[in-house]
Scaffold this motif. Structure first.
Motif, PDB file in Angstrom:
ATOM      1  N   LEU A 172      48.864 -11.686 -19.587  1.00  0.00           N
ATOM      2  CA  LEU A 172      48.061 -11.544 -20.802  1.00  0.00           C
ATOM      3  C   LEU A 172      47.314 -10.356 -20.782  1.00  0.00           C
ATOM      4  O   LEU A 172      47.112  -9.621 -21.848  1.00  0.00           O
ATOM      5  CB  LEU A 172      46.975 -12.798 -20.986  1.00  0.00           C
ATOM      6  CG  LEU A 172      47.510 -14.167 -21.047  1.00  0.00           C
ATOM      7  CD1 LEU A 172      46.271 -15.074 -21.157  1.00  0.00           C
ATOM      8  CD2 LEU A 172      48.258 -14.247 -22.574  1.00  0.00           C
ATOM      9  N   ALA A 173      46.744  -9.710 -19.668  1.00  0.00           N
ATOM     10  CA  ALA A 173      46.188  -8.397 -19.464  1.00  0.00           C
ATOM     11  C   ALA A 173      46.977  -7.307 -20.017  1.00  0.00           C
ATOM     12  O   ALA A 173      46.732  -6.393 -20.516  1.00  0.00           O
ATOM     13  CB  ALA A 173      45.526  -8.257 -18.245  1.00  0.00           C
ATOM     14  N   LEU A 228      38.291  -9.940 -30.847  1.00  0.00           N
ATOM     15  CA  LEU A 228      38.227 -11.490 -30.807  1.00  0.00           C
ATOM     16  C   LEU A 228      39.488 -11.907 -30.697  1.00  0.00           C
ATOM     17  O   LEU A 228      39.468 -13.040 -29.876  1.00  0.00           O
ATOM     18  CB  LEU A 228      37.585 -11.710 -32.260  1.00  0.00           C
ATOM     19  CG  LEU A 228      36.289 -11.199 -32.569  1.00  0.00           C
ATOM     20  CD1 LEU A 228      36.044 -11.947 -34.089  1.00  0.00           C
ATOM     21  CD2 LEU A 228      35.205 -12.010 -31.706  1.00  0.00           C
ATOM     22  N   VAL A 229      40.334 -11.551 -31.096  1.00  0.00           N
ATOM     23  CA  VAL A 229      41.746 -12.100 -30.806  1.00  0.00           C
ATOM     24  C   VAL A 229      42.296 -11.979 -29.138  1.00  0.00           C
ATOM     25  O   VAL A 229      42.750 -12.912 -28.805  1.00  0.00           O
ATOM     26  CB  VAL A 229      43.070 -11.171 -31.535  1.00  0.00           C
ATOM     27  CG1 VAL A 229      44.536 -11.684 -30.919  1.00  0.00           C
ATOM     28  CG2 VAL A 229      42.882 -11.588 -33.126  1.00  0.00           C
ATOM     29  N   ALA A 252      42.535 -14.797 -24.024  1.00  0.00           N
ATOM     30  CA  ALA A 252      41.865 -15.008 -22.593  1.00  0.00           C
ATOM     31  C   ALA A 252      41.392 -16.434 -22.553  1.00  0.00           C
ATOM     32  O   ALA A 252      41.595 -17.026 -21.342  1.00  0.00           O
ATOM     33  CB  ALA A 252      40.985 -13.925 -22.369  1.00  0.00           C
ATOM     34  N   LEU A 253      40.566 -16.837 -23.421  1.00  0.00           N
ATOM     35  CA  LEU A 253      40.106 -18.147 -23.268  1.00  0.00           C
ATOM     36  C   LEU A 253      41.257 -19.182 -23.291  1.00  0.00           C
ATOM     37  O   LEU A 253      40.955 -20.133 -22.596  1.00  0.00           O
ATOM     38  CB  LEU A 253      39.072 -18.360 -24.539  1.00  0.00           C
ATOM     39  CG  LEU A 253      38.390 -19.761 -24.545  1.00  0.00           C
ATOM     40  CD1 LEU A 253      37.521 -20.015 -23.162  1.00  0.00           C
ATOM     41  CD2 LEU A 253      37.581 -19.822 -25.774  1.00  0.00           C
ATOM     42  N   ALA A 254      42.073 -18.925 -24.023  1.00  0.00           N
ATOM     43  CA  ALA A 254      43.155 -20.105 -24.122  1.00  0.00           C
ATOM     44  C   ALA A 254      43.920 -20.011 -22.721  1.00  0.00           C
ATOM     45  O   ALA A 254      44.369 -21.161 -22.423  1.00  0.00           O
ATOM     46  CB  ALA A 254      44.155 -19.660 -25.127  1.00  0.00           C
ATOM     47  N   GLY A 255      44.031 -18.807 -22.059  1.00  0.00           N
ATOM     48  CA  GLY A 255      44.536 -18.834 -20.818  1.00  0.00           C
ATOM     49  C   GLY A 255      43.837 -19.336 -19.729  1.00  0.00           C
ATOM     50  O   GLY A 255      44.426 -20.184 -18.733  1.00  0.00           O
ATOM     51  N   GLU A 256      42.336 -19.295 -19.862  1.00  0.00           N
ATOM     52  CA  GLU A 256      41.333 -20.005 -18.974  1.00  0.00           C
ATOM     53  C   GLU A 256      41.622 -21.543 -19.155  1.00  0.00           C
ATOM     54  O   GLU A 256      41.411 -22.312 -17.999  1.00  0.00           O
ATOM     55  CB  GLU A 256      40.018 -19.482 -18.942  1.00  0.00           C
ATOM     56  CG  GLU A 256      39.141 -19.828 -18.130  1.00  0.00           C
ATOM     57  CD  GLU A 256      39.566 -19.459 -16.491  1.00  0.00           C
ATOM     58  OE1 GLU A 256      39.320 -20.062 -15.799  1.00  0.00           O
ATOM     59  OE2 GLU A 256      40.529 -18.327 -16.490  1.00  0.00           O
ATOM     60  N   ILE A 257      41.708 -21.877 -20.293  1.00  0.00           N
ATOM     61  CA  ILE A 257      41.653 -23.350 -20.505  1.00  0.00           C
ATOM     62  C   ILE A 257      42.843 -24.005 -19.724  1.00  0.00           C
ATOM     63  O   ILE A 257      42.770 -25.212 -19.347  1.00  0.00           O
ATOM     64  CB  ILE A 257      41.860 -23.872 -22.106  1.00  0.00           C
ATOM     65  CG1 ILE A 257      40.489 -23.316 -22.802  1.00  0.00           C
ATOM     66  CG2 ILE A 257      42.214 -25.193 -22.210  1.00  0.00           C
ATOM     67  CD1 ILE A 257      40.620 -23.555 -24.226  1.00  0.00           C
ATOM     68  N   VAL A 258      43.792 -23.268 -19.489  1.00  0.00           N
ATOM     69  CA  VAL A 258      45.005 -23.818 -18.659  1.00  0.00           C
ATOM     70  C   VAL A 258      44.807 -23.446 -17.228  1.00  0.00           C
ATOM     71  O   VAL A 258      45.224 -24.246 -16.427  1.00  0.00           O
ATOM     72  CB  VAL A 258      46.542 -23.195 -19.203  1.00  0.00           C
ATOM     73  CG1 VAL A 258      47.654 -23.634 -18.303  1.00  0.00           C
ATOM     74  CG2 VAL A 258      46.356 -23.558 -20.865  1.00  0.00           C
ATOM     75  N   LEU A 273      42.186 -32.707 -22.408  1.00  0.00           N
ATOM     76  CA  LEU A 273      41.145 -31.844 -22.032  1.00  0.00           C
ATOM     77  C   LEU A 273      40.558 -31.016 -23.052  1.00  0.00           C
ATOM     78  O   LEU A 273      39.583 -30.736 -23.113  1.00  0.00           O
ATOM     79  CB  LEU A 273      41.744 -30.641 -20.825  1.00  0.00           C
ATOM     80  CG  LEU A 273      42.375 -30.959 -19.782  1.00  0.00           C
ATOM     81  CD1 LEU A 273      42.936 -30.100 -18.833  1.00  0.00           C
ATOM     82  CD2 LEU A 273      41.139 -31.397 -18.744  1.00  0.00           C
ATOM     83  N   LEU A 274      41.178 -30.660 -24.199  1.00  0.00           N
ATOM     84  CA  LEU A 274      40.532 -30.033 -25.365  1.00  0.00           C
ATOM     85  C   LEU A 274      39.758 -30.831 -25.991  1.00  0.00           C
ATOM     86  O   LEU A 274      38.447 -30.500 -26.460  1.00  0.00           O
ATOM     87  CB  LEU A 274      41.719 -29.614 -26.618  1.00  0.00           C
ATOM     88  CG  LEU A 274      42.840 -28.403 -25.783  1.00  0.00           C
ATOM     89  CD1 LEU A 274      43.696 -28.056 -26.965  1.00  0.00           C
ATOM     90  CD2 LEU A 274      41.938 -27.195 -25.771  1.00  0.00           C
TER      91      LEU A 274
END
Length: 447
Positions: free
Chosen positions: A38-39, A76-77, A82-88, A122-123
């Motif tokens: 992602l980075a 913001l995108v 990054a937040l979506a990746g951290e949720i996993v 989880l969501l």
């Protein structure tokens, strides 16, 4: 607070940090697998979008000639990605850590897949937690505006935050269910209820199986499998046990603490369309007004489908093993393991890798924690730990990764200052293939 002080005294947090440090590389692998790609994609997108506007001004990176709106949108995108990746990543890390505690190696890819499968649950929990903490901060702001003082606002913040904490604490529970689903697939629950046709004093109980497609049991199929004589149930007694035999066929056993009767419910197919009931231990006349303090049974099913059941005889106060000769337990042998007490815990039972029945029980005569090893018609009971005379009401046993039995038990007499009980985890080290002692008795770890 006494528990917290004891944790500090024993150095548990420090040891926990050391243990996490030893496995730090494995725990960071989900983050590496998700955040590094992602980075890289984020840098590539930023380079393509604003590469011509990048400049180094006074040793600082700046974007010249780029308007604020596109830059804010891109930021913001990327933050959302990054937040979506951290949720996993976070659930996958917890799954790997949980697998380590359970002596099961979980690969990073397997953990990520399990986290994705549990993502809807989880969501929902994270959304509830976000709303709760948003309400917490709104409440703090309201108190601050009303009183114009920091301390009442902060006090309200602390109280409200602890109130909302269960929304986040439920997340590890969801993850543990995901790990169990990987290991066992579906779930079968056995329960008993009074026959409604009997009125206020029913003479029968209805025993049913609940078949679940997964461990969340969101989709379940109940099926009544037996109509038995009415029994006595309580929260402190384990009178009903269920296990899965070969071919995914469920098996249940019910224990009556009043009469000592044991009934075994077996199935010919996975859905238990044709159940059968056997009574290998018949009822005996007893005093219904004097029930044992603890009662119940433990059951395991051998690879050939024959159940093995450990229980305590209420009449003789003796720990016994019911060794079924057939899968339906219509024929069985009863083996005496050792004397017990009505206040002692229900025996614990597991099958080792050689198929031997291992039964952990508490001995009133020797004030010892005993382990019976049964091979064929022969059972040998050996002491594995000493009690100060204050056995608790719970006893559990499992096999570790090396195949050795691990027993958890409670000792009231050896409790540390300020506590009413002390949990011990005992690993017997003196077992051979024929069940005779060979080394010092056990590795006993109080906790």
């Amino acid at each position: 607070m006494e528990h917290v002080e004891r944790l500090r005294m024993d150095g548990v947090p420090f040891r926990g940090y050391l243990d996490a440090g030893r496995h730090l590389v494995r725990l960071t692998l989900p983050g590496v697998l998700v955040h590094v790609p992602l980075a890289a994609l984020s840098l590539l997108a930023l380079t393509v979008a604003a590469g011509d506007s990048a400049a180094l001004v006074n040793q600082r990176f700046q974007l010249i000639g780029t308007s604020d709106a596109p830059l804010m949108t891109c930021t913001l995108v990327l933050a959302a990605v990054a937040l979506a990746g951290e949720i996993v990543v976070f659930p996958a890390t917890v799954i790997i850590a949980t697998g380590h505690l359970a002596d099961r190696h979980v690969s990073p890819v397997e953990a990520l897949r399990a986290a994705v499968r549990r993502l809807p649950s989880l969501l929902v929990l994270l959304l509830i937690a976000a709303l709760a903490f948003g309400a917490v901060w709104a409440t703090r702001s309201g108190v601050l505006m009303a009183t114009d003082q920091q301390w009442p606002a902060n006090a309200v913040l602390v109280v409200a935050a602890y109130t909302a904490m269960p929304g986040l604490l439920a997340v590890p529970g969801i993850l543990l269910l995901a790990l169990a689903a990987q290991r066992s697939g579906g779930l079968v629950v056995a329960y008993a209820d009074k026959d409604p046709a009997g009125g206020d004093r029913p003479a029968h109980d209805l025993v049913s199986f609940i078949f679940c497609s997964d461990t969340t049991c969101a989709r379940s199929e109940p099926r009544q499998v037996a109509r038995l004589e009415a029994g006595v149930y309580s929260a402190s007694q384990r009178n009903l046990a269920v296990a899965i035999g070969p071919g995914e066929r469920p098996v249940a056993a019910r224990y009556d603490p009043v009469t000592g009767q044991i009934q075994v419910i077996s199935c010919l197919d996975t859905a238990c369309h044709s159940p059968s009931v056997a009574r290998p231990v018949p009822p005996a006349p007893t005093n219904a007004d004097k029930l044992p303090w603890t009662a119940g049974l433990a059951m395991a099913v051998r690879p050939d489908g024959r159940p093995a059941i450990a229980y305590q005889d209420p009449r003789e106060q003796v720990n016994k093993l019911l060794d079924c000769r057939t899968p339906d337990c219509s024929q069985a042998d009863i083996r005496t393991l050792g004397a017990g007490d009505e206040h002692h815990a229900v025996p614990a039972l597991v099958l080792d890798r050689e198929g031997r029945a291992l039964v952990a029980f508490e001995s009133r005569e020797h004030q010892r924690l005993m382990l019976a090893v049964c091979t064929g018609s022969r059972c040998v009971s050996i002491p594995v730990s000493k009690s100060g005379g204050g056995f608790g009401e719970r006893l559990a046993m499992t096999l570790n990764v090396a195949g050795d039995p691990v027993i958890a038990w409670v000792d009231h007499a050896l409790a540390p200052p300020g506590l009413s009980w002390n949990l011990h985890v005992t690993t017997p080290l003196n077992l051979t293939r024929d069940g005779t002692p060979s080394r010092p008795p056990a590795n006993d770890v109080p906790s």
